[in-house]
Design a protein around this motif. Structure first.
Motif, PDB file in Angstrom:
ATOM      1  N   HIS A  32       0.827  -1.196   0.000  1.00 17.01           N
ATOM      2  CA  HIS A  32       0.000   0.000   0.000  1.00 17.01           C
ATOM      3  C   HIS A  32       0.870   1.258   0.000  1.00 17.01           C
ATOM      4  N   GLU A  33       2.114   1.119  -0.440  1.00 13.61           N
ATOM      5  CA  GLU A  33       3.039   2.238  -0.477  1.00 13.61           C
ATOM      6  C   GLU A  33       3.678   2.331  -1.853  1.00 13.61           C
ATOM      7  N   MET A  34       4.064   3.550  -2.202  1.00 15.82           N
ATOM      8  CA  MET A  34       4.885   3.731  -3.401  1.00 15.82           C
ATOM      9  C   MET A  34       6.297   3.273  -3.081  1.00 15.82           C
ATOM     10  N   VAL A  35       6.883   2.497  -3.982  1.00 19.56           N
ATOM     11  CA  VAL A  35       8.195   1.921  -3.719  1.00 19.56           C
ATOM     12  C   VAL A  35       9.090   2.133  -4.927  1.00 19.56           C
ATOM     13  N   HIS A  36      10.378   1.885  -4.712  1.00 19.31           N
ATOM     14  CA  HIS A  36      11.329   1.966  -5.812  1.00 19.31           C
ATOM     15  C   HIS A  36      11.039   0.845  -6.804  1.00 19.31           C
ATOM     16  N   GLU A  37      11.072   1.178  -8.076  1.00 16.21           N
ATOM     17  CA  GLU A  37      10.741   0.195  -9.109  1.00 16.21           C
ATOM     18  C   GLU A  37      11.656  -1.014  -9.043  1.00 16.21           C
ATOM     19  N   ALA A  38      12.934  -0.797  -8.731  1.00 12.09           N
ATOM     20  CA  ALA A  38      13.892  -1.903  -8.687  1.00 12.09           C
ATOM     21  C   ALA A  38      13.631  -2.854  -7.529  1.00 12.09           C
ATOM     22  N   ILE A  43      10.634  -3.860  -6.477  1.00  9.15           N
ATOM     23  CA  ILE A  43       9.362  -4.578  -6.566  1.00  9.15           C
ATOM     24  C   ILE A  43       9.587  -6.033  -6.961  1.00  9.15           C
ATOM     25  N   GLY A  44      10.466  -6.251  -7.920  1.00  9.77           N
ATOM     26  CA  GLY A  44      10.715  -7.612  -8.378  1.00  9.77           C
ATOM     27  C   GLY A  44       9.475  -8.216  -9.007  1.00  9.77           C
ATOM     28  N   GLY A  45       9.160  -9.449  -8.633  1.00 11.33           N
ATOM     29  CA  GLY A  45       7.994 -10.129  -9.176  1.00 11.33           C
ATOM     30  C   GLY A  45       6.804 -10.102  -8.251  1.00 11.33           C
ATOM     31  N   THR A  46       6.779  -9.170  -7.299  1.00 11.83           N
ATOM     32  CA  THR A  46       5.697  -9.136  -6.310  1.00 11.83           C
ATOM     33  C   THR A  46       4.456  -8.424  -6.823  1.00 11.83           C
ATOM     34  N   VAL A  47       4.532  -7.726  -7.955  1.00 11.83           N
ATOM     35  CA  VAL A  47       3.393  -6.979  -8.492  1.00 11.83           C
ATOM     36  C   VAL A  47       2.998  -7.581  -9.835  1.00 11.83           C
ATOM     37  N   ALA A  48       1.744  -7.982  -9.928  1.00 10.85           N
ATOM     38  CA  ALA A  48       1.251  -8.556 -11.186  1.00 10.85           C
ATOM     39  C   ALA A  48       0.976  -7.455 -12.203  1.00 10.85           C
ATOM     40  N   ASN A  49       1.276  -7.730 -13.470  1.00 10.92           N
ATOM     41  CA  ASN A  49       1.002  -6.803 -14.584  1.00 10.92           C
ATOM     42  C   ASN A  49       1.672  -5.446 -14.379  1.00 10.92           C
ATOM     43  N   LEU A  50       2.887  -5.441 -13.834  1.00  9.33           N
ATOM     44  CA  LEU A  50       3.584  -4.185 -13.606  1.00  9.33           C
ATOM     45  C   LEU A  50       3.789  -3.444 -14.924  1.00  9.33           C
ATOM     46  N   GLY A  51       3.355  -2.195 -14.994  1.00  5.84           N
ATOM     47  CA  GLY A  51       3.482  -1.379 -16.193  1.00  5.84           C
ATOM     48  C   GLY A  51       2.270  -1.418 -17.097  1.00  5.84           C
ATOM     49  N   ALA A  52       1.232  -2.210 -16.723  1.00  2.02           N
ATOM     50  CA  ALA A  52       0.035  -2.288 -17.567  1.00  2.02           C
ATOM     51  C   ALA A  52      -0.756  -0.992 -17.532  1.00  2.02           C
ATOM     52  N   ASN A  53      -0.771  -0.312 -16.372  1.00  2.00           N
ATOM     53  CA  ASN A  53      -1.574   0.906 -16.223  1.00  2.00           C
ATOM     54  C   ASN A  53      -0.746   2.135 -15.907  1.00  2.00           C
ATOM     55  N   GLN A  54       0.561   2.012 -15.801  1.00  2.00           N
ATOM     56  CA  GLN A  54       1.399   3.165 -15.489  1.00  2.00           C
ATOM     57  C   GLN A  54       2.718   3.073 -16.241  1.00  2.00           C
ATOM     58  N   ALA A  55       3.370   4.213 -16.357  1.00  2.00           N
ATOM     59  CA  ALA A  55       4.655   4.267 -17.042  1.00  2.00           C
ATOM     60  C   ALA A  55       5.759   3.758 -16.127  1.00  2.00           C
ATOM     61  N   LEU A  56       6.799   3.193 -16.739  1.00  2.00           N
ATOM     62  CA  LEU A  56       7.966   2.713 -16.007  1.00  2.00           C
ATOM     63  C   LEU A  56       9.212   3.424 -16.525  1.00  2.00           C
ATOM     64  N   THR A  57      10.306   3.269 -15.793  1.00  2.00           N
ATOM     65  CA  THR A  57      11.554   3.909 -16.207  1.00  2.00           C
ATOM     66  C   THR A  57      11.986   3.425 -17.593  1.00  2.00           C
ATOM     67  N   SER A  58      11.746   2.161 -17.890  1.00  2.00           N
ATOM     68  CA  SER A  58      12.151   1.609 -19.189  1.00  2.00           C
ATOM     69  C   SER A  58      11.430   2.280 -20.354  1.00  2.00           C
ATOM     70  N   ASP A  59      10.258   2.886 -20.099  1.00  2.00           N
ATOM     71  CA  ASP A  59       9.527   3.566 -21.167  1.00  2.00           C
ATOM     72  C   ASP A  59      10.207   4.864 -21.589  1.00  2.00           C
ATOM     73  N   TYR A  60      11.065   5.403 -20.725  1.00  2.00           N
ATOM     74  CA  TYR A  60      11.750   6.657 -21.037  1.00  2.00           C
ATOM     75  C   TYR A  60      13.174   6.440 -21.543  1.00  2.00           C
ATOM     76  N   VAL A  61      13.766   5.287 -21.218  1.00  2.00           N
ATOM     77  CA  VAL A  61      15.165   5.040 -21.581  1.00  2.00           C
ATOM     78  C   VAL A  61      15.316   5.013 -23.099  1.00  2.00           C
ATOM     79  N   GLY A  62      16.224   5.836 -23.623  1.00  2.00           N
ATOM     80  CA  GLY A  62      16.494   5.858 -25.051  1.00  2.00           C
ATOM     81  C   GLY A  62      15.409   6.487 -25.898  1.00  2.00           C
ATOM     82  N   SER A  63      14.429   7.165 -25.265  1.00  2.39           N
ATOM     83  CA  SER A  63      13.324   7.748 -26.032  1.00  2.39           C
ATOM     84  C   SER A  63      13.572   9.204 -26.420  1.00  2.39           C
ATOM     85  N   GLY A  64      14.567   9.842 -25.798  1.00  3.95           N
ATOM     86  CA  GLY A  64      14.803  11.263 -26.055  1.00  3.95           C
ATOM     87  C   GLY A  64      13.959  12.178 -25.187  1.00  3.95           C
ATOM     88  N   TYR A  65      13.146  11.600 -24.297  1.00  3.16           N
ATOM     89  CA  TYR A  65      12.297  12.383 -23.401  1.00  3.16           C
ATOM     90  C   TYR A  65      12.765  12.223 -21.956  1.00  3.16           C
TER      91      TYR A  65
END
Length: 489
Positions: A110-116, A118-140
């Protein structure tokens, strides 16, 4: 194995570092943003954002509300963040966080945590929110709607969450934070008599352009300010995404028209009918100076101009005293700041060292326990398989022997039958040959005689039938054409 270890280390980190940023996804049955309603005038959030993919988040840190965010799970960016000015940040340290419950509402985190972490404890991670990997190499860059530079300490840490970030080019991100910082510090704060009554909304309008086909790039950025103190005012600012130097001012009503239909940002439009036009014009004048790149002096503050002349004279006369005292006290203040800084760094180092030790010890213990467990399970599995296979193998051998004996008996019987059946059949057929040939001659002659007699009788019957028919026809003709008296004769 990795998931279990990560979860244990994460729990230890929470217990050692209680300052992890916390966020709470507000359920639909709760009113507004729960504890974060304090960031809206009259504790009433904006109206008109009613899409099912609009998620309310009360951003917290150390179990205290820091700001509120309305997040779009469709566009993977926040639509707005509501906050209050605390004071300018002294330093910035990026430590990005994610909100687990957006992707996995049933998760126990029930807390915001560091993405690194989380590991495999969250199902469908990134399905409804942006992740750091979405910005890497994008120019944004991850541009903050609620800028960290307008916050201090705990507030600043809470701003570095991906639910408060939108994709911005490096130049636009820099100009947005620079302009917003100047507007808030130089134009808004000095003209709101009670700083606690200044409410800020920073938002983004999504576009059809997406980063990596997932995160929407904003069409424009906007800021809405409301000072609901006596002699209050409201103001809207818009920055276009394709022009980093643009900064257009407009009324809150005009800003609402650029957003979704039916949107109302502030309760009662922040008292638009009772606003001080003089205050608003003073704010707009400073905004115009900021837009043109001019330096805003403290003399632009009307509150300072309205001070009594006598008070200003007293301040001038005591200015040199404060200057001398400041010169004398500055070294001691700097030394005290240095000692405090060293103490804080030492505490941080000790906690970090303890965390590394605990992590290493726990990791080693978990490795040993896991290896022992694997060995014991493998040993028990091997013994069980051997014990189970013994009666199975014995039964299979017995069944194979019995089936082999039956096969031998069947082959012997079949061979004997084939040997005996060949001469017996031949003899029987040979003995029956005279009976089926010579003895059949009388029956054949009898059948021939019967056929000839039948044919003769058939010819006689046919002739009689023809004569009878001729006789009947002649009688019928005579009765029809000869008078009755003659016919009777």
């Amino acid at each position: 194995e990795w998931t279990m270890k990560t979860s244990i280390v994460f729990l230890l980190c929470i217990s050692v570092f209680p300052g992890f940023s916390q966020g709470r996804v507000v359920r639909e049955d709760e009113t507004g943003f729960a504890e974060c309603n304090v960031f809206f005038p009259g504790q009433v959030p904006p109206e008109g954002f009613t899409e099912p993919f609009h998620v309310k988040i009360c951003q917290q840190y150390n179990k205290e509300p820091r700001f509120a965010t309305l997040y779009s799970t469709k566009d993977k960016i926040p639509l707005y963040s509501a906050f209050k000015f605390t004071k300018p940040a002294q330093s910035e340290e990026e430590n990005w966080l994610v909100e687990p419950q957006i992707d996995d509402p049933e998760n126990d985190l029930h807390e915001m945590v560091h993405e690194a972490d989380i590991g495999g404890t969250v199902a469908n991670l990134g399905a409804n929110q942006a992740l750091t990997s979405d910005y890497v190499g994008s120019g944004y860059e991850r541009g903050l709607l609620n800028p960290s530079l307008l916050n201090e300490e705990d507030f600043q840490v809470a701003t570095y969450t991906l639910t408060n970030a939108v994709p911005l080019s490096p130049a636009l991100s820099k100009s947005w934070h620079r302009d917003i910082g100047k507007v808030v510090e130089q134009a808004l704060i000095p003209h709101c008599s009670q700083m606690d009554h200044l409410y800020l909304l920073a938002g983004a309008i999504p576009s059809s352009v997406q980063v990596k086909g997932k995160v929407s790039v904003p069409e424009s950025l906007w800021l809405a300010a409301c000072c609901d103190a006596p002699e209050g005012w409201s103001l809207g600012l818009v920055k276009k995404i394709n022009d980093e130097n643009s900064l257009a001012d407009l009324t809150v009503g005009e800003l609402e028209n650029q957003l979704l239909p039916g949107v109302h940002l502030f309760k009662g439009s922040c008292g638009e009918d009772k606003q001080s036009q003089e205050k608003r014009e003073a704010v707009l004048q400073i905004v115009s100076q900021i837009r043109s790149g001019e330096q805003v002096e403290n003399s632009n503050n009307p509150d300072t101009k309205d001070q009594p002349e006598e008070k200003n004279n007293n301040q001038e006369s005591s200015g040199w005293v404060r200057s001398v005292a400041g010169i004398i006290a500055t070294p001691f203040i700097k030394l005290l700041e240095l000692l405090i800084y060293i103490f804080v760094e030492l505490v941080k180092f000790v906690f970090y060292f303890l965390w590394l030790v605990v992590k290493r010890v726990v990791g080693t213990i978990l490795d040993v326990v896991y290896s022992l467990w694997n060995g014991m399970v493998s040993y028990l599995k091997a013994i069980s398989m051997v014990l189970i296979s013994i009666p199975y193998d014995v039964g299979r051998v017995i069944i194979n022997i019995f089936l082999g004996f039956l096969q031998i008996v069947r082959d012997v019987v079949s061979l004997t039958y084939r040997i005996l059946s060949i001469p017996v059949g031949f003899i029987l057929h040979l003995a029956a040959f005279p009976y089926h040939t010579i003895c059949a001659i009388p029956s054949v002659l009898k059948d021939v005689a019967t056929g000839i007699g039948g044919t003769f009788l058939l010819v006689i019957d046919a002739s009689a039938a023809v004569l009878h028919s001729v006789y009947y026809l002649a009688c019928h003709i005579i009765k029809r054409f000869v008078p009755k008296s003659f016919s009777d004769d």
